[in-house]
Design a protein around this motif. Sequence first.
Motif, PDB file in Angstrom:
ATOM      1  N   ARG A 156       0.832  -1.207   0.000  1.00 25.00           N
ATOM      2  CA  ARG A 156       0.000   0.000   0.000  1.00 25.00           C
ATOM      3  C   ARG A 156       0.865   1.255   0.000  1.00 25.00           C
ATOM      4  O   ARG A 156       0.571   2.231  -0.714  1.00 25.00           O
ATOM      5  N   GLU A 157       1.956   1.244   0.760  1.00 24.48           N
ATOM      6  CA  GLU A 157       2.853   2.400   0.795  1.00 24.48           C
ATOM      7  C   GLU A 157       3.532   2.609  -0.560  1.00 24.48           C
ATOM      8  O   GLU A 157       3.682   3.755  -1.012  1.00 24.48           O
ATOM      9  N   PHE A 158       3.929   1.522  -1.199  1.00 25.61           N
ATOM     10  CA  PHE A 158       4.579   1.650  -2.505  1.00 25.61           C
ATOM     11  C   PHE A 158       3.614   2.227  -3.532  1.00 25.61           C
ATOM     12  O   PHE A 158       3.985   3.088  -4.337  1.00 25.61           O
ATOM     13  N   ILE A 159       2.384   1.755  -3.526  1.00 24.63           N
ATOM     14  CA  ILE A 159       1.389   2.268  -4.474  1.00 24.63           C
ATOM     15  C   ILE A 159       1.143   3.750  -4.222  1.00 24.63           C
ATOM     16  O   ILE A 159       1.098   4.556  -5.171  1.00 24.63           O
ATOM     17  N   ARG A 160       1.015   4.139  -2.970  1.00 24.62           N
ATOM     18  CA  ARG A 160       0.751   5.542  -2.659  1.00 24.62           C
ATOM     19  C   ARG A 160       1.913   6.438  -3.072  1.00 24.62           C
ATOM     20  O   ARG A 160       1.715   7.481  -3.708  1.00 24.62           O
ATOM     21  N   ASN A 161       3.145   6.022  -2.741  1.00 20.38           N
ATOM     22  CA  ASN A 161       4.303   6.860  -3.067  1.00 20.38           C
ATOM     23  C   ASN A 161       4.533   6.958  -4.568  1.00 20.38           C
ATOM     24  O   ASN A 161       4.889   8.033  -5.084  1.00 20.38           O
ATOM     25  N   THR A 162       4.319   5.845  -5.269  1.00 19.30           N
ATOM     26  CA  THR A 162       4.560   5.854  -6.716  1.00 19.30           C
ATOM     27  C   THR A 162       3.518   6.691  -7.443  1.00 19.30           C
ATOM     28  O   THR A 162       3.846   7.458  -8.366  1.00 19.30           O
ATOM     29  N   ARG A 163       2.286   6.620  -7.036  1.00 19.98           N
ATOM     30  CA  ARG A 163       1.227   7.369  -7.716  1.00 19.98           C
ATOM     31  C   ARG A 163       1.303   8.862  -7.402  1.00 19.98           C
ATOM     32  O   ARG A 163       0.770   9.674  -8.166  1.00 19.98           O
ATOM     33  N   ARG A 164       1.974   9.193  -6.339  1.00 22.60           N
ATOM     34  CA  ARG A 164       2.213  10.624  -6.088  1.00 22.60           C
ATOM     35  C   ARG A 164       3.196  11.187  -7.107  1.00 22.60           C
ATOM     36  O   ARG A 164       3.051  12.329  -7.560  1.00 22.60           O
ATOM     37  N   ALA A 165       4.203  10.349  -7.463  1.00 24.97           N
ATOM     38  CA  ALA A 165       5.200  10.816  -8.433  1.00 24.97           C
ATOM     39  C   ALA A 165       4.693  10.721  -9.864  1.00 24.97           C
ATOM     40  O   ALA A 165       5.065  11.546 -10.712  1.00 24.97           O
ATOM     41  N   ALA A 166       3.873   9.738 -10.173  1.00 21.93           N
ATOM     42  CA  ALA A 166       3.317   9.560 -11.517  1.00 21.93           C
ATOM     43  C   ALA A 166       1.824   9.304 -11.365  1.00 21.93           C
ATOM     44  O   ALA A 166       1.384   8.169 -11.151  1.00 21.93           O
ATOM     45  N   GLN A 167       1.031  10.322 -11.495  1.00 28.69           N
ATOM     46  CA  GLN A 167      -0.390  10.244 -11.156  1.00 28.69           C
ATOM     47  C   GLN A 167      -1.217   9.474 -12.181  1.00 28.69           C
ATOM     48  O   GLN A 167      -2.295   8.982 -11.874  1.00 28.69           O
ATOM     49  N   ASN A 168      -0.753   9.374 -13.400  1.00 33.78           N
ATOM     50  CA  ASN A 168      -1.551   8.734 -14.448  1.00 33.78           C
ATOM     51  C   ASN A 168      -1.461   7.212 -14.425  1.00 33.78           C
ATOM     52  O   ASN A 168      -2.138   6.545 -15.214  1.00 33.78           O
ATOM     53  N   ILE A 169      -0.648   6.642 -13.541  1.00 35.21           N
ATOM     54  CA  ILE A 169      -0.446   5.197 -13.506  1.00 35.21           C
ATOM     55  C   ILE A 169      -1.559   4.549 -12.693  1.00 35.21           C
ATOM     56  O   ILE A 169      -1.920   5.040 -11.619  1.00 35.21           O
ATOM     57  N   SER A 170      -2.089   3.428 -13.191  1.00 39.10           N
ATOM     58  CA  SER A 170      -3.174   2.757 -12.491  1.00 39.10           C
ATOM     59  C   SER A 170      -2.655   2.043 -11.240  1.00 39.10           C
ATOM     60  O   SER A 170      -1.490   1.622 -11.170  1.00 39.10           O
ATOM     61  N   GLU A 171      -3.545   1.905 -10.270  1.00 38.55           N
ATOM     62  CA  GLU A 171      -3.177   1.259  -9.008  1.00 38.55           C
ATOM     63  C   GLU A 171      -2.855  -0.218  -9.214  1.00 38.55           C
ATOM     64  O   GLU A 171      -1.933  -0.752  -8.586  1.00 38.55           O
ATOM     65  N   ASP A 172      -3.597  -0.886 -10.092  1.00 41.20           N
ATOM     66  CA  ASP A 172      -3.344  -2.309 -10.332  1.00 41.20           C
ATOM     67  C   ASP A 172      -1.962  -2.534 -10.944  1.00 41.20           C
ATOM     68  O   ASP A 172      -1.252  -3.483 -10.577  1.00 41.20           O
ATOM     69  N   PHE A 173      -1.582  -1.682 -11.891  1.00 41.63           N
ATOM     70  CA  PHE A 173      -0.283  -1.834 -12.531  1.00 41.63           C
ATOM     71  C   PHE A 173       0.850  -1.659 -11.523  1.00 41.63           C
ATOM     72  O   PHE A 173       1.806  -2.443 -11.506  1.00 41.63           O
ATOM     73  N   VAL A 174       0.739  -0.665 -10.665  1.00 42.28           N
ATOM     74  CA  VAL A 174       1.769  -0.442  -9.639  1.00 42.28           C
ATOM     75  C   VAL A 174       1.790  -1.605  -8.655  1.00 42.28           C
ATOM     76  O   VAL A 174       2.852  -2.025  -8.184  1.00 42.28           O
ATOM     77  N   GLY A 175       0.619  -2.158  -8.348  1.00 42.09           N
ATOM     78  CA  GLY A 175       0.578  -3.308  -7.459  1.00 42.09           C
ATOM     79  C   GLY A 175       1.284  -4.519  -8.058  1.00 42.09           C
ATOM     80  O   GLY A 175       1.982  -5.265  -7.348  1.00 42.09           O
ATOM     81  N   HIS A 176       1.139  -4.729  -9.358  1.00 41.56           N
ATOM     82  CA  HIS A 176       1.849  -5.830 -10.021  1.00 41.56           C
ATOM     83  C   HIS A 176       3.365  -5.608  -9.984  1.00 41.56           C
ATOM     84  O   HIS A 176       4.137  -6.566  -9.883  1.00 41.56           O
ATOM     85  N   LEU A 177       3.782  -4.361 -10.077  1.00 41.68           N
ATOM     86  CA  LEU A 177       5.213  -4.063  -9.965  1.00 41.68           C
ATOM     87  C   LEU A 177       5.748  -4.482  -8.602  1.00 41.68           C
ATOM     88  O   LEU A 177       6.826  -5.087  -8.493  1.00 41.68           O
ATOM     89  N   TYR A 178       5.003  -4.173  -7.565  1.00 40.01           N
ATOM     90  CA  TYR A 178       5.422  -4.545  -6.208  1.00 40.01           C
ATOM     91  C   TYR A 178       5.499  -6.068  -6.062  1.00 40.01           C
ATOM     92  O   TYR A 178       6.471  -6.603  -5.497  1.00 40.01           O
ATOM     93  N   ASP A 179       4.491  -6.759  -6.573  1.00 35.98           N
ATOM     94  CA  ASP A 179       4.477  -8.221  -6.459  1.00 35.98           C
ATOM     95  C   ASP A 179       5.686  -8.844  -7.163  1.00 35.98           C
ATOM     96  O   ASP A 179       6.259  -9.826  -6.682  1.00 35.98           O
ATOM     97  N   ASN A 180       6.074  -8.285  -8.291  1.00 30.79           N
ATOM     98  CA  ASN A 180       7.213  -8.826  -9.036  1.00 30.79           C
ATOM     99  C   ASN A 180       8.506  -8.698  -8.222  1.00 30.79           C
ATOM    100  O   ASN A 180       9.294  -9.647  -8.143  1.00 30.79           O
ATOM    101  N   ILE A 181       8.714  -7.557  -7.628  1.00 31.07           N
ATOM    102  CA  ILE A 181       9.930  -7.365  -6.819  1.00 31.07           C
ATOM    103  C   ILE A 181       9.884  -8.247  -5.572  1.00 31.07           C
ATOM    104  O   ILE A 181      10.890  -8.845  -5.173  1.00 31.07           O
ATOM    105  N   TYR A 182       8.719  -8.360  -4.975  1.00 30.74           N
ATOM    106  CA  TYR A 182       8.582  -9.159  -3.755  1.00 30.74           C
ATOM    107  C   TYR A 182       8.850 -10.636  -4.019  1.00 30.74           C
ATOM    108  O   TYR A 182       9.463 -11.327  -3.202  1.00 30.74           O
ATOM    109  N   LEU A 183       8.406 -11.117  -5.172  1.00 27.08           N
ATOM    110  CA  LEU A 183       8.530 -12.556  -5.464  1.00 27.08           C
ATOM    111  C   LEU A 183       9.858 -12.911  -6.141  1.00 27.08           C
ATOM    112  O   LEU A 183      10.430 -13.965  -5.846  1.00 27.08           O
ATOM    113  N   ILE A 184      10.345 -12.072  -7.034  1.00 21.38           N
ATOM    114  CA  ILE A 184      11.534 -12.416  -7.825  1.00 21.38           C
ATOM    115  C   ILE A 184      12.801 -11.813  -7.250  1.00 21.38           C
ATOM    116  O   ILE A 184      13.842 -12.476  -7.220  1.00 21.38           O
ATOM    117  N   GLY A 185      12.737 -10.574  -6.787  1.00 24.20           N
ATOM    118  CA  GLY A 185      13.914  -9.970  -6.154  1.00 24.20           C
ATOM    119  C   GLY A 185      14.399  -8.723  -6.855  1.00 24.20           C
ATOM    120  O   GLY A 185      13.694  -8.115  -7.656  1.00 24.20           O
TER     121      GLY A 185
END
Length: 319
Positions: free
Chosen positions: A286-315
């Motif tokens: 939730r913090e990553f989505i909030r901070n990222t969307r503050r810097a780039a407002q046009n990005i969807s929440e789902d897309f940013v959430g998938h970015l977080y999941d990728n880093i969390y799972l793969i490294g």
Amino acid sequence: MGQGLWRVARNQQLQHQGYNEQGYLTREHGRRIAAHNVSNTSHRKQAQGGIDIYHLLKTRKSKEQEGFINLEMLPPELSFTILSYLNATDLCLASCVWQDLANDELLWQGLCKSTWGHCSIYNKNPPLGFSFRKLYMQLDEGSLTFNANPDEGVNYFMSKGILDDSPKEIAKFIFCTRTLNWKKLRIYLDERRDVLDDLVTLHNFRNQFLPNALREFFRHIHAPEERGEYLETLITKFSHRFCACNPDLMRELGLSPDAVYVLCYSLILLSIDLTSPHVKNKMSKREFIRNTRRAAQNISEDFVGHLYDNIYLIGHVAA
């Protein structure tokens, strides 16, 4: 009288001992016969599938006594296939025994192109006295020189006619070679931005997820250990290349090179946060989505959430 009794007792003892030894020999002989029968039965059982194990072992033993098989007695294509699994050192040793086979140009050509995927000399008419074995030795020496001093290494390749004096040719050589020291390569690319530009254009990020594309990019062009102008240059060049490879996706998500630049920095910071043992309080999704969307407002929440999941799972994206 006493001696007579002693002789009688002694004779009885010897007769009794002889009887025991004879019984023991009889029993031992019976055991050996039984073991032999069991062994024969076992061999027959193993041979039911059409394979005579005893015959194979006997043949193998006779082959071992004869020594290693002579490759010159095999068909040439089979001999070359066997020798193709050897590295350069072993192939040189094999040439001491099978000189004609181990010095074959096709074998050394395969070794050159499997280690150094691109050289300018591959696409030229070979000069007089050219051999791929000699070329392998020159490529190996040039790579060692590059790992000590990148500029001298590149000059060595050019002096031998292996590389043309062109940023694009040097970039192709670097892109297809895995024997170069990544620290020296990073220094060289920082100084030769023209080579860096051509090296970035060799990457194809079409239909790749952003974190995976960034990992592939940093596998070829290693990220610096500290933030600075060079890291910003790398991310900028990557962002433009990623957008150029995925124009339809960029329009669908409403992303620009500047937005991709922000996402890349966010992914690097998130990678450090999640993988560093010194960070106790890890960033939540939730913090990553909030901070990222503050810097780039046009990005969807789902897309940013998938970015977080990728880093969390793969490294880490730049490990």
